[in-house]
Design a protein around this motif. Structure first.
Motif, PDB file in Angstrom:
ATOM      1  N   THR A 160      81.358  12.886 -11.443  1.00  0.00           N
ATOM      2  CA  THR A 160      82.719  13.352 -11.137  1.00  0.00           C
ATOM      3  C   THR A 160      83.265  13.106  -9.962  1.00  0.00           C
ATOM      4  N   THR A 161      84.420  13.514  -9.520  1.00  0.00           N
ATOM      5  CA  THR A 161      85.098  13.232  -8.235  1.00  0.00           C
ATOM      6  C   THR A 161      84.475  13.983  -7.185  1.00  0.00           C
ATOM      7  N   LYS A 162      83.692  14.953  -7.505  1.00  0.00           N
ATOM      8  CA  LYS A 162      83.130  15.877  -6.732  1.00  0.00           C
ATOM      9  C   LYS A 162      84.048  17.047  -6.055  1.00  0.00           C
ATOM     10  N   VAL A 163      85.266  17.083  -6.828  1.00  0.00           N
ATOM     11  CA  VAL A 163      86.424  17.923  -6.368  1.00  0.00           C
ATOM     12  C   VAL A 163      86.228  18.975  -7.528  1.00  0.00           C
ATOM     13  N   ASN A 164      86.195  20.486  -7.068  1.00  0.00           N
ATOM     14  CA  ASN A 164      85.978  21.477  -7.731  1.00  0.00           C
ATOM     15  C   ASN A 164      86.941  22.604  -7.673  1.00  0.00           C
ATOM     16  N   ALA A 165      87.221  23.267  -8.730  1.00  0.00           N
ATOM     17  CA  ALA A 165      87.889  24.770  -8.704  1.00  0.00           C
ATOM     18  C   ALA A 165      86.960  25.615  -9.437  1.00  0.00           C
ATOM     19  N   ILE A 166      87.425  26.955  -9.389  1.00  0.00           N
ATOM     20  CA  ILE A 166      86.293  27.964 -10.474  1.00  0.00           C
ATOM     21  C   ILE A 166      87.223  29.161 -10.573  1.00  0.00           C
ATOM     22  N   ALA A 167      87.059  29.697 -11.857  1.00  0.00           N
ATOM     23  CA  ALA A 167      87.827  30.657 -12.202  1.00  0.00           C
ATOM     24  C   ALA A 167      87.117  31.412 -13.071  1.00  0.00           C
ATOM     25  N   GLY A 168      87.313  32.693 -13.312  1.00  0.00           N
ATOM     26  CA  GLY A 168      86.823  33.667 -14.028  1.00  0.00           C
ATOM     27  C   GLY A 168      87.449  35.043 -14.456  1.00  0.00           C
ATOM     28  N   ILE A 169      87.006  35.582 -15.473  1.00  0.00           N
ATOM     29  CA  ILE A 169      87.727  36.855 -15.981  1.00  0.00           C
ATOM     30  C   ILE A 169      86.938  38.252 -15.492  1.00  0.00           C
ATOM     31  N   SER A 170      87.570  39.170 -15.593  1.00  0.00           N
ATOM     32  CA  SER A 170      86.945  40.397 -15.357  1.00  0.00           C
ATOM     33  C   SER A 170      85.825  40.653 -14.531  1.00  0.00           C
ATOM     34  N   MET A 171      84.441  40.893 -14.935  1.00  0.00           N
ATOM     35  CA  MET A 171      83.483  40.659 -13.934  1.00  0.00           C
ATOM     36  C   MET A 171      83.592  39.518 -12.974  1.00  0.00           C
ATOM     37  N   ALA A 172      83.602  38.534 -13.765  1.00  0.00           N
ATOM     38  CA  ALA A 172      83.456  37.144 -13.147  1.00  0.00           C
ATOM     39  C   ALA A 172      84.602  36.939 -12.312  1.00  0.00           C
ATOM     40  N   GLY A 173      85.808  37.624 -12.404  1.00  0.00           N
ATOM     41  CA  GLY A 173      86.935  37.578 -11.469  1.00  0.00           C
ATOM     42  C   GLY A 173      86.675  37.990 -10.164  1.00  0.00           C
ATOM     43  N   THR A 174      85.535  38.920 -10.060  1.00  0.00           N
ATOM     44  CA  THR A 174      84.997  39.339  -8.903  1.00  0.00           C
ATOM     45  C   THR A 174      84.167  38.311  -8.292  1.00  0.00           C
ATOM     46  N   SER A 175      83.193  37.580  -9.186  1.00  0.00           N
ATOM     47  CA  SER A 175      82.249  36.674  -8.686  1.00  0.00           C
ATOM     48  C   SER A 175      82.842  35.510  -8.129  1.00  0.00           C
ATOM     49  N   VAL A 176      83.869  35.116  -8.711  1.00  0.00           N
ATOM     50  CA  VAL A 176      84.362  33.675  -8.415  1.00  0.00           C
ATOM     51  C   VAL A 176      84.840  33.874  -6.771  1.00  0.00           C
ATOM     52  N   CYS A 196      88.267  42.835 -10.238  1.00  0.00           N
ATOM     53  CA  CYS A 196      88.376  43.704  -9.039  1.00  0.00           C
ATOM     54  C   CYS A 196      87.809  43.130  -7.888  1.00  0.00           C
ATOM     55  N   ALA A 197      88.631  43.001  -6.889  1.00  0.00           N
ATOM     56  CA  ALA A 197      88.234  42.138  -5.594  1.00  0.00           C
ATOM     57  C   ALA A 197      87.627  43.099  -4.569  1.00  0.00           C
ATOM     58  N   ARG A 198      87.584  44.532  -4.905  1.00  0.00           N
ATOM     59  CA  ARG A 198      87.006  45.659  -4.203  1.00  0.00           C
ATOM     60  C   ARG A 198      85.473  45.857  -4.604  1.00  0.00           C
ATOM     61  N   THR A 199      84.439  45.826  -4.203  1.00  0.00           N
ATOM     62  CA  THR A 199      83.187  46.092  -4.450  1.00  0.00           C
ATOM     63  C   THR A 199      82.553  47.368  -3.737  1.00  0.00           C
ATOM     64  N   SER A 200      82.922  47.358  -2.369  1.00  0.00           N
ATOM     65  CA  SER A 200      81.929  48.464  -1.380  1.00  0.00           C
ATOM     66  C   SER A 200      82.947  49.765  -1.367  1.00  0.00           C
ATOM     67  N   ASP A 201      84.160  49.851  -1.907  1.00  0.00           N
ATOM     68  CA  ASP A 201      84.725  50.954  -1.815  1.00  0.00           C
ATOM     69  C   ASP A 201      84.520  52.043  -3.134  1.00  0.00           C
ATOM     70  N   PRO A 202      84.828  53.122  -3.242  1.00  0.00           N
ATOM     71  CA  PRO A 202      84.444  53.931  -4.448  1.00  0.00           C
ATOM     72  C   PRO A 202      84.994  53.230  -5.588  1.00  0.00           C
ATOM     73  N   LEU A 203      86.196  52.912  -5.893  1.00  0.00           N
ATOM     74  CA  LEU A 203      86.638  52.454  -6.916  1.00  0.00           C
ATOM     75  C   LEU A 203      85.737  51.158  -7.278  1.00  0.00           C
ATOM     76  N   GLY A 204      85.755  50.367  -6.551  1.00  0.00           N
ATOM     77  CA  GLY A 204      84.738  48.968  -6.841  1.00  0.00           C
ATOM     78  C   GLY A 204      83.296  49.286  -7.125  1.00  0.00           C
ATOM     79  N   GLN A 205      82.581  50.229  -6.579  1.00  0.00           N
ATOM     80  CA  GLN A 205      81.514  50.712  -6.924  1.00  0.00           C
ATOM     81  C   GLN A 205      81.374  51.345  -8.311  1.00  0.00           C
ATOM     82  N   ALA A 206      82.533  52.167  -8.807  1.00  0.00           N
ATOM     83  CA  ALA A 206      82.534  52.880 -10.004  1.00  0.00           C
ATOM     84  C   ALA A 206      82.351  51.956 -11.103  1.00  0.00           C
ATOM     85  N   TYR A 207      83.298  50.952 -10.625  1.00  0.00           N
ATOM     86  CA  TYR A 207      83.619  49.707 -11.783  1.00  0.00           C
ATOM     87  C   TYR A 207      82.407  49.060 -11.814  1.00  0.00           C
TER      88      TYR A 207
END
Length: 352
Positions: A160-176, A196-207
């Protein structure tokens, strides 16, 4: 290991493992090969398939197991190409909810000059490094896998060119987002589709509880410690957004209101009223929550003056047809990030 998901994982990896056995059996009978070092990650087997597809069976030293990795190659492999790591959702590709099965991924990328790499595994893991092994979900060290183990193996195998991008949906949308934060120079661009880009607030924890505990039957305490402990804040993209500076960020979400793909005649609904009801009700509620997370993250990035491309859909549920559309909409921009135009040569002065 939870039996139902273990069986699904075996089914997802079955073809790759069977082919690996077939390919290596003859060689092992002819001469005994040196035993590989289990502390070193490696590509164990590469299986070339039809229509630009191949599967690499990768030994992960951090997780001490084989991970099948689906790869879609460009038609022209005569020169190095960049890589898009495209992640599946909560099922990790171990179920039928995959980019390949639910979208036009094969056709869409067939004429694109990029390697599309999608590991199969990691269901309900949030593709993160868990603090402890889980009785149901096993050992998960996905941050290590994605940022340290897999990229150099892919670069070497695919030239490869060693140039990367990363994408994901739903759960993986947070992960990426977390993966891009963990390895700031590894990815030129990151795209989170309905994550969901929040993980430590109540909404993120519930998700997260809904994904890991309710669906995966895992113990969230084994992931980042008990909710509220430092591990949760350390893996919150919102709190660590400043570390995305220098990475192109793309985020998409809908409001949860029924949209053009929430119809009885939509291809993935296929005339099934129960499927439609589930997508409109449950998918609508999930997308509405995700939309709040996404809008919060967008505000945070703007406050930090970090460039962001935000796609806010006025309608749309948490479902694949919208993510296919989001991919189509963002890919031309991501492609430019992976293949930047060369800087113009300075004009020479007359008489010099």
């Amino acid at each position: 290991m939870r039996e139902s998901w273990k069986r699904r994982s075996v089914m997802a990896a079955g073809a790759a493992v069977a082919a690996a056995v077939t390919l290596t059996a003859g060689a092992s009978m002819a001469s005994a090969a040196p035993t590989p070092n289990p502390a070193v990650s490696r590509i164990d087997t590469v299986i070339h398939e039809a229509n630009q597809h191949m599967t690499a069976v990768v030994w992960s030293a951090s997780m001490q197991r084989m991970i099948p990795v689906s790869i879609l190659r460009p038609r022209d492999t005569s020169k190095p190409r960049p890589t898009l790591y495209l992640l599946n959702g909560a099922g990790g590709g171990e179920d039928s909810a995959t980019w390949s099965a639910k979208t036009d991924y094969d056709k869409y990328f067939a004429d694109k000059n990029v390697n599309v790499v999608t590991p199969i595994g990691g269901a309900f893991s949030y593709y993160t490094d868990w603090q402890h092994d889980d009785p149901m979900l096993g050992r998960n060290k996905w941050t290590t896998f994605f940022t340290k183990e897999l990229p150099p193996l892919i670069d070497k195998e695919l030239k490869t060119t060693k140039v990367n991008a990363i994408a994901g949906i739903s759960m993986a949308g947070t992960s990426v987002l977390n993966l891009a934060i963990a390895a700031p120079k590894l990815y030129r661009a990151v795209a989170a589709y309905s994550g969901c880009a929040r993980t430590s607030d109540p909404l993120g924890q519930a998700y997260i509880r809904m994904v890991v505990a309710d669906r995966g039957q895992g113990n969230v305490n084994n992931m980042w410690g008990p909710p509220g402990s430092p591990g949760w804040a350390a893996n919150d993209p919102y709190l660590n957004a400043a570390k995305l500076r220098g990475t192109k960020v793309y985020m998409t979400s809908g409001t949860g209101l029924p949209g053009p793909y929430d119809r009885i005649d939509s291809p993935l609904i296929a005339g099934n009223p129960l499927t439609l009801a589930n997508q409109v009700v449950l998918g609508g509620l999930i997308e509405a929550a995700v939309n709040q997370c996404t809008q919060d993250m967008a505000s945070r990035l703007r406050h930090l003056r970090i460039p962001l491309t935000m796609v806010s859909r006025p309608t749309g549920t948490h479902s694949w047809s919208y993510w296919e559309s989001d991919l189509h909409r963002t890919w031309p921009m991501i492609s430019k990030d992976l293949n930047p135009a060369p800087a113009p040569k300075p004009k020479s002065r007359a008489g010099n």
